[in-house]
Motif scaffolding. Structure first.
Motif, mmCIF file in Angstrom:
data_model
loop_
_atom_site.group_PDB
_atom_site.id
_atom_site.type_symbol
_atom_site.label_atom_id
_atom_site.label_comp_id
_atom_site.label_asym_id
_atom_site.label_seq_id
_atom_site.Cartn_x
_atom_site.Cartn_y
_atom_site.Cartn_z
ATOM 1 N N GLN A 293 -16.407 0.845 -11.564
ATOM 2 C CA GLN A 293 -15.978 -0.022 -10.462
ATOM 3 C C GLN A 293 -14.458 -0.156 -10.300
ATOM 4 O OE1 GLN A 293 -18.531 -1.972 -8.460
ATOM 5 N NE2 GLN A 293 -19.360 -0.082 -9.251
ATOM 6 N N GLY A 294 -13.680 0.090 -11.371
ATOM 7 C CA GLY A 294 -12.260 -0.290 -11.382
ATOM 8 C C GLY A 294 -11.456 0.368 -10.288
ATOM 9 N N LEU A 295 -11.490 1.661 -10.257
ATOM 10 C CA LEU A 295 -10.715 2.397 -9.259
ATOM 11 C C LEU A 295 -11.182 2.027 -7.848
ATOM 12 C CD1 LEU A 295 -8.902 4.729 -8.289
ATOM 13 C CD2 LEU A 295 -10.709 6.287 -8.899
ATOM 14 N N ASN A 296 -12.505 1.976 -7.678
ATOM 15 C CA ASN A 296 -13.061 1.668 -6.352
ATOM 16 C C ASN A 296 -12.584 0.303 -5.851
ATOM 17 O OD1 ASN A 296 -15.350 3.787 -5.546
ATOM 18 N ND2 ASN A 296 -15.269 3.630 -7.764
ATOM 19 N N THR A 297 -12.543 -0.668 -6.756
ATOM 20 C CA THR A 297 -12.109 -2.017 -6.357
ATOM 21 C C THR A 297 -10.625 -1.996 -5.988
ATOM 22 O OG1 THR A 297 -13.714 -2.853 -7.948
ATOM 23 C CG2 THR A 297 -12.145 -4.444 -7.091
ATOM 24 N N GLY A 298 -9.839 -1.248 -6.773
ATOM 25 C CA GLY A 298 -8.402 -1.158 -6.499
ATOM 26 C C GLY A 298 -8.107 -0.487 -5.165
ATOM 27 N N LEU A 299 -8.896 0.527 -4.813
ATOM 28 C CA LEU A 299 -8.677 1.227 -3.537
ATOM 29 C C LEU A 299 -8.844 0.262 -2.366
ATOM 30 C CD1 LEU A 299 -10.669 4.572 -4.070
ATOM 31 C CD2 LEU A 299 -8.225 4.154 -4.396
ATOM 32 N N GLU A 300 -9.839 -0.588 -2.491
ATOM 33 C CA GLU A 300 -10.103 -1.540 -1.398
ATOM 34 C C GLU A 300 -9.034 -2.640 -1.374
ATOM 35 O OE1 GLU A 300 -12.506 -0.662 0.665
ATOM 36 O OE2 GLU A 300 -12.437 -2.434 1.949
ATOM 37 N N ASP A 301 -8.512 -3.021 -2.563
ATOM 38 C CA ASP A 301 -7.368 -3.966 -2.577
ATOM 39 C C ASP A 301 -6.259 -3.403 -1.697
ATOM 40 O OD1 ASP A 301 -8.566 -5.461 -4.622
ATOM 41 O OD2 ASP A 301 -7.207 -4.768 -6.204
ATOM 42 N N ALA A 302 -5.981 -2.098 -1.919
ATOM 43 C CA ALA A 302 -4.855 -1.464 -1.227
ATOM 44 C C ALA A 302 -5.123 -1.376 0.267
ATOM 45 C CB ALA A 302 -4.616 -0.072 -1.812
ATOM 46 N N ALA A 303 -6.329 -0.904 0.628
ATOM 47 C CA ALA A 303 -6.649 -0.715 2.046
ATOM 48 C C ALA A 303 -6.617 -2.049 2.784
ATOM 49 C CB ALA A 303 -8.021 -0.066 2.183
ATOM 50 N N SER A 304 -7.049 -3.087 2.090
ATOM 51 C CA SER A 304 -7.144 -4.385 2.740
ATOM 52 C C SER A 304 -5.783 -5.097 2.792
ATOM 53 C CB SER A 304 -8.206 -5.175 1.988
ATOM 54 O OG SER A 304 -8.084 -6.499 2.154
ATOM 55 N N LEU A 305 -4.860 -4.671 1.921
ATOM 56 C CA LEU A 305 -3.519 -5.256 1.927
ATOM 57 C C LEU A 305 -2.620 -4.621 2.990
ATOM 58 C CD1 LEU A 305 -1.227 -6.944 0.641
ATOM 59 C CD2 LEU A 305 -0.858 -5.059 -0.977
ATOM 60 N N ALA A 306 -2.704 -3.287 3.121
ATOM 61 C CA ALA A 306 -1.661 -2.557 3.854
ATOM 62 C C ALA A 306 -1.555 -2.988 5.320
ATOM 63 C CB ALA A 306 -1.924 -1.063 3.749
ATOM 64 N N TRP A 307 -2.671 -3.153 6.028
ATOM 65 C CA TRP A 307 -2.575 -3.489 7.455
ATOM 66 C C TRP A 307 -1.984 -4.873 7.643
ATOM 67 C CZ3 TRP A 307 -5.416 -7.564 9.675
ATOM 68 C CH2 TRP A 307 -6.449 -8.091 8.893
ATOM 69 N N ARG A 308 -2.255 -5.773 6.668
ATOM 70 C CA ARG A 308 -1.694 -7.126 6.798
ATOM 71 C C ARG A 308 -0.193 -7.113 6.528
ATOM 72 N NH1 ARG A 308 -6.485 -10.862 5.254
ATOM 73 N NH2 ARG A 308 -7.974 -9.385 4.441
ATOM 74 N N LEU A 309 0.187 -6.372 5.458
ATOM 75 C CA LEU A 309 1.604 -6.340 5.109
ATOM 76 C C LEU A 309 2.404 -5.694 6.243
ATOM 77 C CD1 LEU A 309 3.578 -7.070 2.920
ATOM 78 C CD2 LEU A 309 3.057 -4.934 1.745
ATOM 79 N N ALA A 310 1.837 -4.624 6.833
ATOM 80 C CA ALA A 310 2.517 -3.973 7.952
ATOM 81 C C ALA A 310 2.673 -4.972 9.106
ATOM 82 C CB ALA A 310 1.726 -2.746 8.406
ATOM 83 N N GLY A 311 1.619 -5.732 9.392
ATOM 84 C CA GLY A 311 1.659 -6.697 10.498
ATOM 85 C C GLY A 311 2.649 -7.825 10.231
ATOM 86 N N VAL A 312 2.699 -8.295 8.984
ATOM 87 C CA VAL A 312 3.634 -9.378 8.631
ATOM 88 C C VAL A 312 5.063 -8.872 8.768
ATOM 89 C CG1 VAL A 312 4.488 -10.767 6.687
ATOM 90 C CG2 VAL A 312 2.026 -10.595 7.117
ATOM 91 N N ARG A 313 5.285 -7.663 8.300
ATOM 92 C CA ARG A 313 6.633 -7.092 8.337
ATOM 93 C C ARG A 313 7.121 -6.944 9.786
ATOM 94 N NH1 ARG A 313 8.354 -2.434 8.491
ATOM 95 N NH2 ARG A 313 10.392 -1.966 7.622
ATOM 96 N N GLU A 314 6.195 -6.601 10.675
ATOM 97 C CA GLU A 314 6.577 -6.444 12.090
ATOM 98 C C GLU A 314 6.602 -7.767 12.832
ATOM 99 O OE1 GLU A 314 3.647 -3.861 13.725
ATOM 100 O OE2 GLU A 314 4.270 -2.208 12.415
ATOM 101 N N GLY A 315 6.223 -8.846 12.174
ATOM 102 C CA GLY A 315 6.211 -10.152 12.820
ATOM 103 C C GLY A 315 4.976 -10.387 13.672
ATOM 104 N N ARG A 316 3.973 -9.496 13.592
ATOM 105 C CA ARG A 316 2.752 -9.692 14.391
ATOM 106 C C ARG A 316 1.831 -10.723 13.748
ATOM 107 N NH1 ARG A 316 -0.500 -5.435 14.354
ATOM 108 N NH2 ARG A 316 0.857 -4.064 13.147
ATOM 109 N N TYR A 317 1.839 -10.779 12.415
ATOM 110 C CA TYR A 317 0.990 -11.740 11.701
ATOM 111 C C TYR A 317 1.857 -12.669 10.880
ATOM 112 C CZ TYR A 317 -2.561 -8.091 12.449
ATOM 113 O OH TYR A 317 -3.385 -7.148 12.971
ATOM 114 N N ARG A 318 1.321 -13.851 10.655
ATOM 115 C CA ARG A 318 2.022 -14.773 9.767
ATOM 116 C C ARG A 318 1.649 -14.467 8.321
ATOM 117 N NH1 ARG A 318 0.696 -20.343 11.943
ATOM 118 N NH2 ARG A 318 0.537 -19.908 14.158
#
Ligand SMILES: Cc1cc2nc3c(=O)[nH]c(=O)nc-3n(C[C@H](O)[C@H](O)[C@H](O)COP(=O)(O)OP(=O)(O)OC[C@H]3O[C@@H](n4cnc5c(N)ncnc54)[C@H](O)[C@@H]3O)c2cc1C
Length: 512
Positions: A293-318
């Motif tokens: 499970q370890g790697l699989n769980t980490g992959l989803e951490d990353a996928a689920s983080l990146a779109w939010r971080l990109a949006g926050v950085r661009e000022g689209r999301y808080r």
């Protein structure tokens, strides 16, 4: 040169690489550093489950992974020399990948490095993070190479630096949990055995567990638990001995074997976000390799983080969306630690406990519970994020968007509609007489909103509606990471559809 808004990713393991890929493809500049001089040569993880494959398929890596991997079709549990249960992966529904893919971690990482470089990324091997401080606008990091130390400013820092995370250490975030008493030994290499090569085999006994899994190229992983104080001068010999004692079917390790000896822990951090610093993958959660499970769980951490971080950085999301990420992912990490802990304990039961376990497994197979409930959970397909529970057919908020074919030839699939940055609004017209009205509403909506991707699934795809249990019109708002954010019945009412879409924007921006 670093620009101060850049994201620093510490660790070029699988989780750091996926974070880098997902940010780069959204236009976010990143630097990826790794203290090792060269890529990890070890095969740790070998199982990619459907949700993990889906995460990597989003950026086009699926074909190459399949080329290098081996499809595993089932998992068998044996006790006292007889098989007590069999879990068949082929029964998994609403995914394009109804199996586990056996692929050594160093191969997965090689594919990820190629993808990252093709997007213009560079991996700085031989560069360690030695410390950092946070200030209002970002993170000041100390990086060390053979050439010396530098201090550089970044907008954000993502710690993907594994179980002994320096990032976690500097943050002072506790890593709570405990360690298993046993040690584990493994060999990867050729073996002579009649055990099915495309299946997973667990042999459980009071002495410990033996796990045999097929690897690509006709090889096998053979993996055993051993007493904590067993001296291990020759891991191959110790694995061979345990295999001969615990498996009724002969297994003979032949030829060159890669060996490893390691301890196993169950630990989760209290926090995955502190200001502008985030922790993902093994830096945030580690558990027994039971169920892979370890790697699989980490992959989803990353996928689920990146779109939010990109949006926050661009000022689209808080920034609140990052707290939502932490809440969601901590929930999943705790669930995975719980599941793998139960499985690890189950491996070494004795006496009446072992008999009860065998009876439960047997009953689970006969009733179909193992295939219906346990397999999708192990595949991480059935994990759903908390929040309001809206339902329509088989869909409910928080769940992963199921993947079903959109045409009879199975060339187009529902999850292909996901965009990389924009949320997706899926409008199912239903199969009833008002479907043309629903389509008109959706088309008008599409013309007005270019920040949301709109896909209309009409009556020509009756089977798609049926696979999702939808007979009425339905609008489904899907986050860029493929989680269902909201569900509405938009029939005949454009304002309802608009409300649904603004919910999504709100959901994404305000956090759930
Ligand atoms: C025997 C075994 C079998 C496993 N089987 C499975 C399986 O089948 N399926 C599965 O899903 N998982 C499995 N796992 C777990 C899986 O290997 C891990 O979950 C995975 O490697 C985590 O990836 P990561 O990127 O978070 O961390 P890592 O892979 O540990 O990568 C961390 C990186 O950070 C770098 N680093 C560390 N400190 C610093 C620093 N200060 N500065 C710069 N760089 C730094 C390291 O050099 C490393 O490259 C298994 C693990 C083991 C040991």
């Amino acid at each position: 040169m670093t620009e101060p808004s850049q994201v620093l990713i510490v660790g070029a393991g699988p989780v750091g690489l996926v974070t880098g890929i997902e940010l780069l493809r959204r236009g976010v500049p990143v630097r990826v550093v790794d203290r090792s001089e060269r890529p990890n040569p070890h095969s740790k993880a070998i199982a990619l489950w459907p949700r993990g494959i889906e995460a990597l398929a989003r950026f086009g890596a699926a074909d190459e992974l399949h080329r290098r991997g081996l499809v595993l079709r089932a998992q068998n549990y044996h006790s006292q020399g007889r098989r007590v249960a069999r879990l068949s992966f082929g029964g998994m529904r609403r995914t394009r990948y109804p199996y586990a893919l056996s692929i050594p971690q160093q191969e997965t990482e090689a594919v990820l490095r190629e993808t990252f470089r093709a997007l213009g990324g560079a991996i700085e091997f031989g560069t360690s993070l030695t410390g950092f401080t946070q200030h209002g606008e970002g993170v000041r990091a100390e990086l060390e190479t053979k050439a010396g130390r530098t201090t550089e400013d970044f907008g954000w820092l993502v710690g993907c630096d594994g179980a002994h995370s320096a990032v976690r250490g500097v943050l002072g975030v506790p890593f709570r949990g405990s360690s298993y008493p046993q040690q584990f030994l493994l060999t990867d290499g050729p073996a002579r055995t009649s055990l099915a090569h495309d299946e997973v085999h667990y042999f459980m006994s009071g002495a410990g567990v033996l796990v045999v899994v097929g690897l690509p190229g006709g090889l096998y992983r053979t993996f055993v638990s051993a007493a904590p104080d067993l001296p291990v001068d020759d891991a191959r010999e110790a694995v061979q001995r345990a295999a001969s004692e615990r498996c009724p079917v002969p297994i003979e390790l032949v030829g060159e074997q890669r060996t490893g000896v390691f301890r196993v822990h169950r630990k989760v951090v209290d926090r995955m976000r502190v200001g502008r610093v985030l922790l993902a993958g093994d830096a945030a959660h580690i558990h027994s390799p039971a169920g892979g499970q370890g790697l699989n769980t980490g992959l989803e951490d990353a996928a689920s983080l990146a779109w939010r971080l990109a949006g926050v950085r661009e000022g689209r999301y808080r920034e609140k969306v990052l707290d939502a990420w932490e809440r969601e992912r901590l929930g999943v990490a705790r669930a995975v630690v719980g599941d793998t802990d139960r499985q690890t304990r189950m491996w070494t039961m004795n006496g009446w406990r072992a008999r009860a376990r065998d009876a439960v497994l047997g009953a689970g197979e006969r009733s179909g519970v193992l295939n219906r409930v346990v397999v999708p959970r192990q595949a991480q397909l059935s994990f759903a994020y908390p929040g309001p529970r809206e339902r329509a057919g088989r869909l409910r908020t928080g769940m992963r968007l199921p993947d079903v074919p959109l045409d009879a030839r199975r060339d187009r699939w529902l999850r292909d509609e996901l965009g990389s940055t924009a949320p997706l609004l899926l409008v199912f017209t239903g199969t009833g007489k008002h479907r043309r009205d629903v389509r008109d509403v959706a088309e008008r909506f599409r013309r007005k909103h270019d920040d949301i991707r709109v896909t209309i699934i009409d009556n020509s795809t009756k089977s798609t509606h049926a696979l999702l249990g939808l007979d009425r019109p339905c609008a489904v708002l899907v986050r860029p990471d493929g989680a269902v954010a909201a569900l509405r019945d938009p029939f005949g009412d454009e304002s309802e559809l608009a409300r649904c879409a603004s919910d999504l924007a709100g959901t994404a921006a305000e956090a759930r």
